[in-house]
Write an enzyme that holds these catalytic residues in place. Structure first.
Site, PDB file in Angstrom:
ATOM      1  CG  HIS A  78     -20.515  74.242  45.041  1.00 42.30           C
ATOM      2  ND1 HIS A  78     -19.137  74.243  44.928  1.00 42.30           N
ATOM      3  CD2 HIS A  78     -20.984  74.557  43.802  1.00 42.30           C
ATOM      4  CE1 HIS A  78     -18.801  74.528  43.678  1.00 42.30           C
ATOM      5  NE2 HIS A  78     -19.904  74.725  42.985  1.00 42.30           N
ATOM      6  CG  HIS A 121     -20.763  80.085  32.461  1.00 40.08           C
ATOM      7  ND1 HIS A 121     -22.087  80.478  32.435  1.00 40.08           N
ATOM      8  CD2 HIS A 121     -20.100  80.906  31.606  1.00 40.08           C
ATOM      9  CE1 HIS A 121     -22.222  81.505  31.609  1.00 40.08           C
ATOM     10  NE2 HIS A 121     -21.044  81.786  31.089  1.00 40.08           N
ATOM     11  CB  SER A 178     -21.628  73.042  40.077  1.00 39.57           C
ATOM     12  OG  SER A 178     -21.015  73.592  38.936  1.00 39.57           O
ATOM     13  N   GLY A 180     -22.548  78.946  26.823  1.00 40.06           N
ATOM     14  CA  GLY A 180     -23.477  78.389  27.794  1.00 40.06           C
ATOM     15  C   GLY A 180     -24.888  78.905  27.669  1.00 40.06           C
ATOM     16  CG  ASP A 231     -20.919  79.388  38.779  1.00 38.33           C
ATOM     17  OD1 ASP A 231     -20.667  80.520  39.230  1.00 38.33           O
ATOM     18  OD2 ASP A 231     -20.237  78.379  39.039  1.00 38.33           O
TER      19      ASP A 231
END
Length: 276
Positions: free
Chosen positions: A19, A42, A98, A142, A162
């Site tokens: 992050h 994701h 995120s 995704g 991710d």
């Protein structure tokens, strides 16, 4: 597979690594006064309550964001400000995933497209963003979902990949996805997170990416624990078409982050997996 729940790991050292770099990328991309698209394969949930049962089970955030948030390190200000925005009481009670970080950086004309296949996580995500017209949440695979939206409008921005890597085939799925995504949206930036595990499947993924025609791939890896310690001992991020000045920012900031997070010897690697 839908058994993974990130709530048990929210705010751990890998989240900090991932992050922090994501925040750097978003800060760079929003410097230009042009709208952008942000997509995730994701998404998980947008916000993690650090007092709930999942987060409290192992309290992984204590050795991750809790340490960094209090350290006041140069280069981490923008990321820590995004965390602070969700903790107005002055205490670390919530950790933004995120999607929330992307929302924090998003401007009025930016668009967020979030994929989450897990039914419960998807519903939480939809509730969280129900009043933000910039955000679209899709309960779908995704990889398929993001590819269906490329090239996006606005036609600049980034994709975060991710996955949980519960299934070893996920590493090959990531390679196949990024090859196709790069064909559909060659000017997009891409960030791929992966865990450093003793099985070393991440190394094979990197080698396969190197053998593609894709260039301009920057790689950041940190090792917090010895490789034979068991479990995830480190975190990796691959950035395709990284925005300027991401390389310089990571190089200047990550050593201090590791000295804050690691109790013993730690490893910090930053290299070009495939130069431009």
């Amino acid at each position: 597979m839908l058994s993974y729940q990130h709530g048990y790991h929210a705010g751990n050292f890998a989240d900090v690594h991932k992050h922090l770099i994501l925040s750097m990328m978003l800060q760079s991309l929003t410097r230009k006064d042009k709208p952008l698209s942000y997509l995730e394969t994701h998404s998980g949930r947008a916000m993690y309550d650090l007092s709930d049962e999942q987060a409290q089970k192992n309290q992984e955030f204590q050795s991750g964001i809790s340490k960094l948030w209090q350290a006041g390190l140069k280069g981490t200000e923008v990321y820590c400000e995004a965390v602070t925005a969700q903790n107005t009481s002055g205490e670390l009670a919530f950790y933004p995933g995120s999607p929330s970080l992307a929302q924090h950086f998003a401007r009025a004309n930016d668009k967020l497209m979030l994929m989450e296949l897990h039914p419960q996580e998807s519903q939480v995500l939809k509730r969280h963003f129900r009043q933000d017209s910039r955000v679209a949440v899709h309960q779908r695979d995704g990889y398929e979902g993001v590819l269906a939206m490329l090239p996006p409008k606005p036609n600049r921005g980034m994709v975060l990949i991710d996955p949980a890597y519960e299934d070893k085939s996920e590493y090959d799925q990531v390679v196949a996805f990024i090859k196709r995504a790069k064909q559909l949206w060659p000017n997009g930036s891409y960030a791929i997170w992966y865990p450093l595990l003793e099985a070393n499947r991440w190394k094979s993924m990197k080698h396969k990416l190197q053998r593609t025609s894709i260039r301009n791939i920057l790689c950041s890896e940190i090792e917090i624990n010895p490789a034979d310690a068991g479990g995830m001992y480190g975190s990796g991020m691959l950035m395709v078409n990284p925005p300027w000045p991401l390389e310089d920012n990571i190089r200047a900031t990550m050593p201090g982050v590791l000295s804050t997070l690691a109790e013993g010897a730690a490893v910090d690697r930053l290299e070009w997996l495939a130069p431009e």
